[in-house]
Design a protein around this motif. Structure first.
Motif, PDB file in Angstrom:
ATOM      1  N   SER A 148       0.828  -1.207   0.000  1.00 12.41           N
ATOM      2  CA  SER A 148       0.000   0.000   0.000  1.00 12.41           C
ATOM      3  C   SER A 148       0.864   1.259   0.000  1.00 12.41           C
ATOM      4  CB  SER A 148      -0.884  -0.041   1.238  1.00 12.41           C
ATOM      5  OG  SER A 148      -1.708   1.073   1.276  1.00 12.41           O
TER       6      SER A 148
ATOM      7  N   PRO B  71       0.055   7.672   3.338  1.00 13.26           N
ATOM      8  CA  PRO B  71      -1.044   8.198   2.529  1.00 13.26           C
ATOM      9  C   PRO B  71      -1.150   9.719   2.638  1.00 13.26           C
ATOM     10  CG  PRO B  71      -1.828   6.480   4.044  1.00 13.26           C
ATOM     11  CD  PRO B  71      -0.397   6.743   4.380  1.00 13.26           C
TER      12      PRO B  71
ATOM     13  N   GLU C 109      -6.488  12.170  -1.049  1.00 18.60           N
ATOM     14  CA  GLU C 109      -7.463  11.161  -0.604  1.00 18.60           C
ATOM     15  C   GLU C 109      -6.979   9.736  -0.883  1.00 18.60           C
ATOM     16  OE1 GLU C 109     -11.771  11.876  -0.899  1.00 18.60           O
ATOM     17  OE2 GLU C 109     -11.211  13.451  -2.298  1.00 18.60           O
ATOM     18  N   GLN C 110      -5.725   9.500  -0.545  1.00 14.58           N
ATOM     19  CA  GLN C 110      -5.163   8.187  -0.864  1.00 14.58           C
ATOM     20  C   GLN C 110      -5.558   7.117   0.143  1.00 14.58           C
ATOM     21  OE1 GLN C 110      -1.018   9.149  -1.014  1.00 14.58           O
ATOM     22  NE2 GLN C 110      -1.020   9.325  -3.240  1.00 14.58           N
ATOM     23  N   TYR C 111      -6.065   6.042  -0.355  1.00 12.96           N
ATOM     24  CA  TYR C 111      -6.227   4.831   0.437  1.00 12.96           C
ATOM     25  C   TYR C 111      -6.245   3.709  -0.574  1.00 12.96           C
ATOM     26  CZ  TYR C 111     -10.896   5.321  -1.287  1.00 12.96           C
ATOM     27  OH  TYR C 111     -11.947   5.451  -2.143  1.00 12.96           O
TER      28      TYR C 111
ATOM     29  N   ILE D 241     -12.820   2.196   5.675  1.00 10.04           N
ATOM     30  CA  ILE D 241     -11.550   2.921   5.665  1.00 10.04           C
ATOM     31  C   ILE D 241     -11.159   3.127   7.115  1.00 10.04           C
ATOM     32  CG2 ILE D 241     -10.362   4.960   4.798  1.00 10.04           C
ATOM     33  CD1 ILE D 241     -12.631   5.324   2.807  1.00 10.04           C
TER      34      ILE D 241
ATOM     35  N   SER E 127      -6.363   4.196   7.666  1.00 13.34           N
ATOM     36  CA  SER E 127      -5.566   4.930   6.676  1.00 13.34           C
ATOM     37  C   SER E 127      -5.105   6.287   7.200  1.00 13.34           C
ATOM     38  CB  SER E 127      -6.375   5.148   5.409  1.00 13.34           C
ATOM     39  OG  SER E 127      -6.722   3.923   4.850  1.00 13.34           O
ATOM     40  N   TYR E 128      -5.975   7.007   7.876  1.00 18.87           N
ATOM     41  CA  TYR E 128      -5.624   8.352   8.328  1.00 18.87           C
ATOM     42  C   TYR E 128      -5.815   8.472   9.835  1.00 18.87           C
ATOM     43  CZ  TYR E 128      -6.322   9.271   3.406  1.00 18.87           C
ATOM     44  OH  TYR E 128      -6.273   9.226   2.067  1.00 18.87           O
TER      45      TYR E 128
ATOM     46  N   SER F 171     -13.273   2.575  12.929  1.00 15.74           N
ATOM     47  CA  SER F 171     -13.449   2.331  11.507  1.00 15.74           C
ATOM     48  C   SER F 171     -14.702   3.036  11.016  1.00 15.74           C
ATOM     49  CB  SER F 171     -13.564   0.834  11.226  1.00 15.74           C
ATOM     50  OG  SER F 171     -14.776   0.350  11.734  1.00 15.74           O
TER      51      SER F 171
END
Lengths: 216, 124
Positions: free
Chosen positions: A18, A22, A27-29, A188, A191-192, A199
């Motif tokens: 991955s 990010p 908006e990367q995931y 998601i 990720s951030y 979640s």
């Protein structure tokens, strides 16, 4: 028919690295391997849009959809991405998995229609675009519009389910037939760091756009 | 960067550039990545190829003997040529080099196999 079993495809896609860090602005995931393998497998078995086709991947990131398409028998796949760090991971993944027919270009996806040569270059375009929640409202449809200009057969894309009616109306203007192939729940989670709750589930539609009669 | 990708790259997004194609390719380091030959796929690509551009690419990749300077008729029936096109377009991987805009001389570097086509804000 597909040249590889769904379970095997998912197993391979779990090996795709991955984004290292990010970037929120982009908006990367990563497209989750389970979702990527299911949707790509369906693109091939229901519509035959991957095997032997030239497939483009807009906003390819570290290559989940590009690699999945190639594993399903695409003749060649080219990924387009604005983030050089993500593409370094893309190349690492492709080299590590020893896959021959996957290429990538560092560029602004939205500038591609201006380049003149990419129009109808591809049979099929796949994209998991930014959803447009970070002061970039509408960017997902700009990705689709770009994809439609580059594909001669079909464009596949992910969108928040809340935008379904808007998309239906929009593509009608372009003489493109769109239908929701699958309804998904995106998780998601980590990720951030600003996602405070553990979640977040969001409803996402997976769309197929038939562009054979496009007017764009 | 595969030469099939090169076939589609332009610098037309630069302000004032009219065609921006073909880009002047320089290869500093290349690799050959073997891949399965699929005649149908190469035939599928044929109408999307710019023959003078891929002939130019063949010259730069030292494969000029493989690709005729004029596009022959009935390539689909010429398996030998299809195989040579497959090799040129899908197996030659440009790892280091550059692409140069034919009109402005702007250079796009190719690093670790990735062509960098990003433009600065003042160029578009």
């Amino acid at each position: 028919m597909a040249s590889i079993k769904l379970k095997k495809l998912e197993e391979y896609l779990h090996g795709v690295d991955s984004f290292e860090k990010p970037k929120i602005k982009l908006e990367q995931y990563i497209t989750p391997p389970h979702i990527a393998s299911c949707v790509l497998y369906n693109i091939q078995t229901l519509y035959g849009d991957i095997e032997g086709k030239y497939v483009g991947d807009l906003g390819c990131g570290s290559g989940m959809l590009s690699i999945g398409s190639f594993l399903l028998g695409a003749g060649m796949t080219t990924g387009f991405e604005i983030d050089g760090d993500a593409l370094n991971t893309f190349q690492y993944n492709v080299t590590e998995m020893e896959l021959p027919g996957i290429d990538c270009v560092l560029c602004d996806v939205l500038a591609l229609p201006k380049c003149g040569k990419w129009g109808n270059a591809f049979d099929t375009i796949v994209t998991n675009p930014p959803f447009g929640t970070k002061n970039n409202c509408g960017i997902d449809m700009l990705f689709v519009q770009t994809g439609i200009s580059m594909a001669s057969g079909a464009v596949y894309s992910f969108h928040k389910s809340s935008t379904r009616d808007y998309i239906r109306k929009k593509v009608k203007d372009w003489h493109v037939k769109g239908n929701v192939v699958a309804e998904l729940k995106y998780n998601i989670d980590t990720s951030y760091s600003f996602h405070k709750s553990k979640s977040v589930d969001i409803n996402v539609d997976f769309w197929r756009f038939d562009v054979t009669e496009k007017d764009i | 960067m595969r030469l099939s990708t090169y076939n589609f790259l332009t610098s037309k997004a630069i302000k004032g550039v009219k065609v921006g194609f073909p880009l002047k390719l320089t290869i500093a380091k290349k690799d050959v990545v073997e891949s399965e030959f699929n005649a149908t796929f190469i035939e599928r690509l044929l109408p999307r190829l710019d023959w003078p551009a891929i002939r130019l690419a063949a010259e730069i990749a030292d494969l000029a003997d493989d690709i005729p300077s004029e596009q022959p008729a009935n390539i689909a029936e010429n398996e030998e040529l299809l195989k040579k096109l497959h090799h040129l377009l899908l197996e030659i991987d440009v790892l280091e080099g550059q692409l140069e805009c034919p009109e402005t001389g702007r250079v796009f570097p190719i690093t670790d196999g990735i062509p960098n086509m990003l433009l600065n804000e003042d160029e578009v």
